[in-house]
Design an enzyme around this catalytic site. Structure first.
Site, PDB file in Angstrom:
ATOM      1  N   GLY A  36     -20.042   6.765  -2.666  1.00  0.00           N
ATOM      2  CA  GLY A  36     -19.008   7.031  -3.676  1.00  0.00           C
ATOM      3  C   GLY A  36     -18.923   5.887  -4.653  1.00  0.00           C
ATOM      4  O   GLY A  36     -19.928   5.218  -4.940  1.00  0.00           O
ATOM      5  N   ASN A  37     -17.711   5.636  -5.133  1.00  0.00           N
ATOM      6  CA  ASN A  37     -17.507   4.592  -6.135  1.00  0.00           C
ATOM      7  C   ASN A  37     -18.085   3.258  -5.653  1.00  0.00           C
ATOM      8  O   ASN A  37     -18.899   2.630  -6.339  1.00  0.00           O
ATOM      9  CB  ASN A  37     -16.000   4.477  -6.431  1.00  0.00           C
ATOM     10  CG  ASN A  37     -15.695   3.349  -7.389  1.00  0.00           C
ATOM     11  OD1 ASN A  37     -15.891   2.180  -7.055  1.00  0.00           O
ATOM     12  ND2 ASN A  37     -15.236   3.676  -8.571  1.00  0.00           N
ATOM     13  N   ALA A  38     -17.693   2.829  -4.474  1.00  0.00           N
ATOM     14  CA  ALA A  38     -18.130   1.514  -4.002  1.00  0.00           C
ATOM     15  C   ALA A  38     -19.583   1.541  -3.483  1.00  0.00           C
ATOM     16  O   ALA A  38     -20.412   0.748  -3.936  1.00  0.00           O
ATOM     17  CB  ALA A  38     -17.175   1.022  -2.913  1.00  0.00           C
ATOM     18  N   LYS A  56       0.854  -1.195   0.000  1.00  0.00           N
ATOM     19  CA  LYS A  56       0.000   0.000   0.000  1.00  0.00           C
ATOM     20  C   LYS A  56       0.882   1.234   0.000  1.00  0.00           C
ATOM     21  O   LYS A  56       2.022   1.186   0.483  1.00  0.00           O
ATOM     22  CB  LYS A  56      -0.893   0.019   1.251  1.00  0.00           C
ATOM     23  CG  LYS A  56      -2.166   0.799   1.077  1.00  0.00           C
ATOM     24  CD  LYS A  56      -3.193  -0.014   0.332  1.00  0.00           C
ATOM     25  CE  LYS A  56      -4.497   0.692   0.130  1.00  0.00           C
ATOM     26  NZ  LYS A  56      -5.528  -0.216  -0.372  1.00  0.00           N
TER      27      LYS A  56
END
Ligand code: NAD
Length: 414
Positions: free
Chosen positions: A219-221, A105
């Protein structure tokens, strides 16, 4: 005692799995720390001509199963322990889902909203210059994470190719479709979560149309998940973003919520039929069957775990549940499908993108969807087998599956 540091939380779950697997001491030691931790300051020239420095991180946790893999987040709260914990979770996640990657990460301590587009591009390129020696299609493959976008991935790829004088579409994933990205990457996390949810409710002999869902994060998810669930006939009773959320007992019209969010940048109960405003804290405790945290870590704690009414929690966010909350939820017989399984659709399609980058192929939407379903449902069945065999919660079972695969790979490579 509460375990508040995100890396200590990971270590607790890791140690429980190692104990259950009765791993010998030398093998345990290998997994307790990342293989590499890189910290550097990166500087950019601001639009006003001044120079600003930011702390940047790349943590490579383990590569026994394949090249290191994991996103880069741009966030003011990104720090060494958070990035370490997320890198470690990636190593477990790629092992649980059975794709040939390790875990890594990255992060930069920055609020990207304070940067102009040009400054953001300069920061993205500076990150690659700082860590170029440790990255590469067969070494360490970054991806987007919180506040990093397909455009940022395209800048990073360009900088890497310039520095290494190579053509390297597989050095990073989450790129725009026009820049060797993969079809289905933008919806992959929600798609994977949806496949798992459908499998769980089938196992529990439940029916979508009788189930109410509350989702934190749009959001995206979380937003994509809300749409998939709405289209499949679930009653999505609540959604929220960073400003707060809305609740409608009989269900929200998700396309209407999407329109409102697009127009005003916010979600409000004012113009939605039967809806009222709720806070993000209230959302977690609403009457519903399924709760989906899809925004932040640490939102299900010892304080609210006693009050949660859902019977099933699907962790689309990374690290939303503290170990103390896990214990309370377990005693209350609430099923928690953990992040390392529930949100693994994203990294799975990243793997498909990496493969396409290496082979020069372009998969169709149908191909991505059917391969994703196969990979995700195999992982779900592997974890469920451990749940039933050992009579343990899904998180513990997922860690056992992941750690076992990591240890097997480490034995083969040592
Ligand atoms: P995103 O930036 O697209 O969306 C985040 C959402 O959370 C936004 O709606 C934002 O308004 C909301 N939010 C921010 N602060 C909040 C707060 N204080 N309270 C409630 N909501 C708040 O991010 P995303 O890509 O959807 O990621 C969401 C979570 O899912 C993160 O934990 C991320 O690590 C995890 N995740 C995402 C992916 C992916 O492919 N997108 C993959 C794996 C895990």
């Amino acid at each position: 005692m509460a375990v508040s540091n995100p890396y200590q939380r990971f270590i607790k779950n890791l140690k429980d799995a190692m104990e259950a697997l009765e791993l010998p001491k030398p093998e345990r030691k290998l997994l307790l720390e990342p293989q590499h931790e890189f910290n550097k300051d990166v500087s950019i020239t601001k639009d006003d001509g001044t120079t600003t420095k930011f702390h940047a991180f790349r943590v490579q946790y383990n590569n026994a199963r394949g090249p290191y893999k994991g996103g880069i987040r741009f966030h003011p709260a990104a720090d060494k322990d958070e990035v370490k914990a997320l890198a470690a979770l990636m190593a477990i996640k790629t092992a649980v889902v059975g794709i040939p990657f390790g875990g890594a990460k990255g992060g930069v301590q920055v609020d990207p909203k304070t940067l102009s587009t040009r400054e953001l591009e300069e920061l993205s390129r500076a990150y690659i210059r700082a860590f170029v020696d440790h990255l590469g299609p067969d070494t360490d493959v970054p991806a987007p994470d919180v506040n990093t976008t397909p455009q940022i991935m395209a800048w990073m790829r360009d900088e890497y190719e310039k520095l290494t004088k190579t053509y390297a579409p597989a050095m990073i994933t989450g790129k725009p479709l026009s820049n060797d990205g993969s079809r289905g990457r933008d919806t992959a996390t929600a798609r994977g979560g949806f496949f798992i949810l459908e499998a769980v409710i089938k196992d529990q002999k439940l029916k979508a149309k009788n189930l109410c869902v509350a989702i934190q994060g749009f959001g995206n998810a979380g937003g994509t998940m809300a749409r998939f669930l709405y289209e499949a006939g679930y009653t999505v009773v609540a959604v929220s973003d960073s400003h707060g959320g809305v609740y409608a007992k009989d269900g929200l019209d998700i396309p209407e919520v999407e329109k409102q969010k697009e127009k005003t940048g916010r979600i409000s109960g004012k113009n939605l039929k039967g809806a009222k405003d709720v806070t993000n804290e209230e959302l977690m405790e609403l009457p519903c069957d399924i709760l989906i945290p899809a925004a932040l870590d640490n939102v299900i704690t010892a304080d609210n775990a006693k009050k949660i009414k859902a019977k099933l929690i699907l962790e689309i966010a990374n690290g939303p549940t503290t170990p103390e909350a896990d214990e309370i939820l377990g005693k209350r017989k609430i099923t928690v499908i953990p992040d390392v399984l529930a949100n693994s659709g994203g990294v799975t399609v990243s793997y498909f993108e990496w493969s396409q980058g290496k082979s020069g192929e372009q998969w169709t939407d149908e191909q991505v969807d059917s391969e994703l379903k196969l990979v995700i449902l195999t992982a779900y069945k592997d974890v469920r087998r451990e749940v039933h065999r050992r009579k343990i919660p899904y998180r513990q079972a997922a860690f056992i599956v992941g750690v076992q695969r990591l240890v097997e790979a480490m034995k083969q490579s040592s």
